[in-house]
Design an enzyme around this catalytic site. Structure first.
Site, PDB file in Angstrom:
ATOM      1  N   ARG A  95       7.539   6.118  30.997  1.00  0.00           N
ATOM      2  CA  ARG A  95       6.403   6.657  30.088  1.00  0.00           C
ATOM      3  C   ARG A  95       6.046   8.179  30.577  1.00  0.00           C
ATOM      4  NH1 ARG A  95       1.610   5.757  31.022  1.00  0.00           N
ATOM      5  NH2 ARG A  95       1.694   3.443  31.095  1.00  0.00           N
ATOM      6  N   ASP A 113       3.644  24.059  13.145  1.00  0.00           N
ATOM      7  CA  ASP A 113       4.511  23.261  12.838  1.00  0.00           C
ATOM      8  C   ASP A 113       5.708  23.826  12.323  1.00  0.00           C
ATOM      9  OD1 ASP A 113       6.228  21.466  11.389  1.00  0.00           O
ATOM     10  OD2 ASP A 113       4.495  20.240  10.851  1.00  0.00           O
ATOM     11  N   TYR A 155       1.497  19.293   6.102  1.00  0.00           N
ATOM     12  CA  TYR A 155       2.185  17.863   5.629  1.00  0.00           C
ATOM     13  C   TYR A 155       1.296  16.792   5.499  1.00  0.00           C
ATOM     14  CZ  TYR A 155       5.125  13.922   7.097  1.00  0.00           C
ATOM     15  OH  TYR A 155       5.960  13.059   6.924  1.00  0.00           O
ATOM     16  N   LYS A 208      14.088  15.941  11.427  1.00  0.00           N
ATOM     17  CA  LYS A 208      14.785  16.681  10.223  1.00  0.00           C
ATOM     18  C   LYS A 208      15.962  17.667  10.746  1.00  0.00           C
ATOM     19  CE  LYS A 208      10.922  15.030   8.071  1.00  0.00           C
ATOM     20  NZ  LYS A 208       9.884  15.711   8.189  1.00  0.00           N
TER      21      LYS A 208
HETATM   22  C1  LIG Z   1       8.308  15.249   8.464  1.00  0.00           C
HETATM   23  C2  LIG Z   1       7.368  16.077   8.725  1.00  0.00           C
HETATM   24  C3  LIG Z   1       6.232  15.817   9.829  1.00  0.00           C
HETATM   25  C4  LIG Z   1       6.304  14.651  10.295  1.00  0.00           C
HETATM   26  O1  LIG Z   1       7.266  14.131  11.141  1.00  0.00           O
HETATM   27  P1  LIG Z   1       7.813  12.646  11.421  1.00  0.00           P
HETATM   28  O2  LIG Z   1       8.932  13.054  12.436  1.00  0.00           O
HETATM   29  O3  LIG Z   1       7.865  12.014  10.075  1.00  0.00           O
HETATM   30  O4  LIG Z   1       6.501  11.851  11.990  1.00  0.00           O
HETATM   31  C5  LIG Z   1       5.585  16.887  10.178  1.00  0.00           C
HETATM   32  N1  LIG Z   1       5.646  18.138   9.644  1.00  0.00           N
HETATM   33  C6  LIG Z   1       6.433  18.426   8.652  1.00  0.00           C
HETATM   34  C7  LIG Z   1       6.550  19.925   8.269  1.00  0.00           C
HETATM   35  C8  LIG Z   1       7.853  17.507   8.381  1.00  0.00           C
HETATM   36  O5  LIG Z   1       8.384  17.850   7.488  1.00  0.00           O
END
Ligand SMILES: *Cc1c(COP(=O)(O)O)cnc(C)c1O
Length: 395
Positions: free
Chosen positions: A53, A177, A105, A202
């Site tokens: 961890r 983000d 998001y 992604k």
């Molecule tokens: C998918 C997404 C998230 C969340 O990520 P997870 O891996 O699904 O927890 C946060 N910000 C954006 C812009 C996203 O497309």
């Protein structure tokens, strides 16, 4: 030769194995260390790893890689994008206030509106395409400005430099983000952002096979504080998924470049189609954020949204298109089509959705690696059927 600087294209291949010096196997891939605990050879001096961890060599290789790519000093890997984002919010304390983009998001929206208030952390939403709107949402207890650019699903653009300036003059942190751009196309730490966050689910992993999140800081002290939270909160990425993500990152450049080229062609195609009412893509000069985006990013990326006249035409299009997957998520090798009104933004009241351009006819498209002419031909035939649907509805 001394001023030679390695390009990012090279770094994404070699960064993960730079740290192999301790092991010296010469393995071109980072080994997957499936070990929760580590034998300590000396009674008094503990080695670099004790418990997974707190630190795992495979995760470490990934964390060093993302830190290097973002131009930071500390990278941290989490069990999901939302785990990275919510862990970063844990740097705040009761009584603090957040100014956050209204186009955030959905999962971040949920955490900020439903979880943080129970811990006495308040927020205000603002239109982040307008710096004055952000400035007027600031309060004396604002400790964080939270940006997503380009935003989801209408690809709204925030001026990063302007927000950093505003944050500095108010002594507050900035989080960004960077999921839609990745460090390949947008480097927020270079622009003064404090913490860069990713859903590595992604584009970074790119194969729709894992859920993962990353955070990067440039300031070492802030990196230490976030690492303390990573260990305290415990939402770490496992060794297997860390390995998968390292492998995914190695092909980021070739994948993303191709997808971005195709996205541009598809955006231009859709923009010229009679049935399409609006195309949201920061690479089109008609996009309201076009100039700002060009100033701070090196590509428009591979996600676009477009608006069909209504729900029934969008439905006919989705039901007749053959190549893309119809699903939530984005950034995979396969093209992914989604219907934000019913998927990512279903929890938002219709009036709020309409205000933000998230109409019932809006579709989001994440462009994969299929042949772009095949994709356009597929869109052409599905739009033809959707056009006939529109005529039926209007009769
Ligand atoms: C998918 C997404 C998230 C969340 O990520 P997870 O891996 O699904 O927890 C946060 N910000 C954006 C812009 C996203 O497309």
């Amino acid at each position: 030769m001394s001023d030679y600087k390695e390009s990012l294209e090279t770094s994404i291949i070699v960064a993960s194995t730079r740290g192999d010096s301790e092991i010296k196997t010469g393995s071109v891939n980072v080994p997957i260390y499936l070990s929760s605990t580590f034998h300590q050879e000396s009674f008094d001096d503990f080695g670099p790893y004790d418990y997974s961890r707190s630190g795992n060599p495979t995760r470490d290789a990934l964390e060093k890689t993302i830190a290097e790519l973002e131009g930071g000093t500390r990278g941290l890997a989490f069990a999901s994008g939302i785990a990275a984002i919510s862990s970063a919010f844990m740097l705040l304390s009761s009584g603090d206030h957040i100014v956050i983009t209204e186009d955030v998001y959905g999962g971040t929206f949920r955490f900020v509106t439903e979880v943080l208030p129970r811990f006495g952390i308040e927020h205000s939403f603002a239109d982040f395409t307008n710096v004055e709107a952000i400035a007027s949402a600031m309060q004396s207890n604002t400790k964080l400005i939270y940006i997503e650019t380009p935003s989801n699903p209408c690809l709204g653009i925030t001026d990063i430099n302007a927000v950093v300036e505003l944050a500095k003059s108010n002594a507050c942190l900035t989080f960004l983000d960077n999921t839609f751009m990745t460090p390949l196309y947008q480097r927020p730490l270079d622009l003064g952002i404090d913490i860069v966050l990713h859903s590595a689910t992604k584009f970074l992993s790119g194969h729709s096979d894992i859920i993962a999140g990353l955070a990067v800081t440039k300031d070492e002290e802030l990196g230490k504080r976030l690492a303390f939270i990573q260990n305290s909160f415990g939402a770490i990425l496992g060794a297997q998924d860390s390995f998968s993500l390292i492998q995914g990152i190695k092909t980021l450049n070739v994948r993303f470049e191709k997808s971005a080229q195709s996205a541009r062609k598809i955006a231009i195609y859709l923009n010229g189609h009679d049935l399409v009412e609006n195309v949201y893509f920061p690479g089109l000069s008609t996009h309201p954020g076009y100039e700002t985006h060009n100033k701070q990013s090196s590509s428009a990326g591979a996600v676009l949204s477009f608006c069909l006249p209504n729900r029934s035409t969008a439905k006919a299009f989705v039901e007749n298109v053959k190549i893309p997957v119809f699903a939530v998520s984005l950034g995979g090798v396969e093209s992914i089509l989604s219907h934000p009104a019913q998927m990512s933004h279903a929890a938002m009241p219709k009036s709020e959705r309409d205000k933000r351009g998230i109409t019932d006819g809006l579709l989001r498209f994440s462009v994969g690696l299929e042949n772009v002419n095949d994709l356009i031909a597929d869109f052409e035939q599905a739009l033809e059927i959707a056009s006939r649907q529109k005529e039926i509805v209007s009769i």
